[in-house]
Design an enzyme around this catalytic site. Sequence first.
Site, short mmCIF file in Angstrom:
data_model
loop_
_atom_site.label_atom_id
_atom_site.label_comp_id
_atom_site.label_asym_id
_atom_site.label_seq_id
_atom_site.Cartn_x
_atom_site.Cartn_y
_atom_site.Cartn_z
CG HIS A 1 -7.62 -19.57 -24.09
ND1 HIS A 1 -6.83 -19.17 -23.05
CD2 HIS A 1 -6.91 -20.49 -24.77
CE1 HIS A 1 -5.68 -19.83 -23.10
NE2 HIS A 1 -5.71 -20.63 -24.13
CG HIS B 1 -3.41 -26.66 -30.74
ND1 HIS B 1 -2.88 -25.43 -30.43
CD2 HIS B 1 -3.05 -27.47 -29.72
CE1 HIS B 1 -2.23 -25.50 -29.30
NE2 HIS B 1 -2.31 -26.73 -28.85
#
Length: 110
Positions: free
Chosen positions: A93, A71
């Site tokens: 992704h 993240h």
Amino acid sequence: MASLSGLRSGLSRQPYEIWCYDKKNACVIPGYVVEGTLAKTIINEPKEVTLLNGLTAPLNMQVHYISFSAHADFAQTSTFLKELMPPNIILFHGEANEMRRLKQKLITHW
């Protein structure tokens, strides 16, 4: 770079199966990997790996594991890329709009 799925399938696994034969290629595995996944297996650099079709292939590519947050924000990702200085970056992704934004920022920044 391997995704959190650990190179199980999809857009991270497909290029891996093509590139694993060549010593000029490398796979950078960021962050935590799950036991029983291909990513976990190749960290130990076996001589061969099993492909999705069940056949085995030599593992000639370099394999590197690094600690990296899944993240990470743009600043963290930029710092990471600045240290690596890869000749190419493949984004595979994430949510489509955010990936486009990241791509544009990377193009502008680099």
